[in-house]
Design a protein around this motif. Sequence first.
Motif, mmCIF file in Angstrom:
data_model
loop_
_atom_site.group_PDB
_atom_site.id
_atom_site.type_symbol
_atom_site.label_atom_id
_atom_site.label_comp_id
_atom_site.label_asym_id
_atom_site.label_seq_id
_atom_site.Cartn_x
_atom_site.Cartn_y
_atom_site.Cartn_z
ATOM 1 N N TYR A 51 26.444 22.652 -10.056
ATOM 2 C CA TYR A 51 25.601 23.522 -9.236
ATOM 3 C C TYR A 51 26.139 23.526 -7.814
ATOM 4 C CZ TYR A 51 21.011 25.179 -7.442
ATOM 5 O OH TYR A 51 19.975 25.875 -6.861
ATOM 6 N N CYS A 102 18.872 20.066 -7.797
ATOM 7 C CA CYS A 102 18.095 20.708 -8.866
ATOM 8 C C CYS A 102 16.972 19.757 -9.259
ATOM 9 C CB CYS A 102 18.999 21.010 -10.060
ATOM 10 S SG CYS A 102 18.134 21.699 -11.487
ATOM 11 N N TRP A 123 25.893 28.484 -10.576
ATOM 12 C CA TRP A 123 26.077 27.578 -11.697
ATOM 13 C C TRP A 123 27.374 27.941 -12.404
ATOM 14 C CZ3 TRP A 123 23.021 23.443 -12.468
ATOM 15 C CH2 TRP A 123 21.778 23.429 -11.844
#
Length: 185
Positions: free
Chosen positions: A95, A107, A173
């Motif tokens: 990420y 996240c 991502w």
Amino acid sequence: MNQQRIVLLSAAGLASALLLGACGSSMDNASSGTSPSRVAPVATAAASEPATSAPAGSAGSGGGHLAITAMLMAKAVEGVGSVVTDDKGMTLYRYDKDEAHPSKWTCSGTCTKTWMPVMVQGSVRTMGVEKSLLGTVHRDGRTQLTLGGWPLYRYMGDTAAGQANGQAADGMWYAVTPSGGKSVR
């Protein structure tokens, strides 16, 4: 005569129980031992606290899901090239909002319901992935696996091995390459 049968059956049952118990003990010992030639220890990266933290004890921060792996493999996945997969052949991601040096995950909460942090419990084997790039970061009392400093995740939208449905999601991502980079295909 009846008493003799009861004694014999009891003795046979006891002997069977002892044999089964002995087999279970030797199997437990055999499976708990690991051979250094088959298992590579995870190099520990500098652990840091997350930029945003969830309540302690929550599964993956805020009720999310976790993916536990014992192996990382480099595999060719259609559309993204050579990327890292877990022991089930599922594509792993990084990420862009996370940090590699020092390793930090961002996240959390509902994010972990879609992007499952890849957790490790002990050693990790590798095939085609440089062991020296492996590390970990602490996450809610657990250990998340990193590659090249980047925390690793699995995407819930990948339902079978060899899929990369999360590639370039939200422009942040990306499937992770064996060197820890992001696949830009």
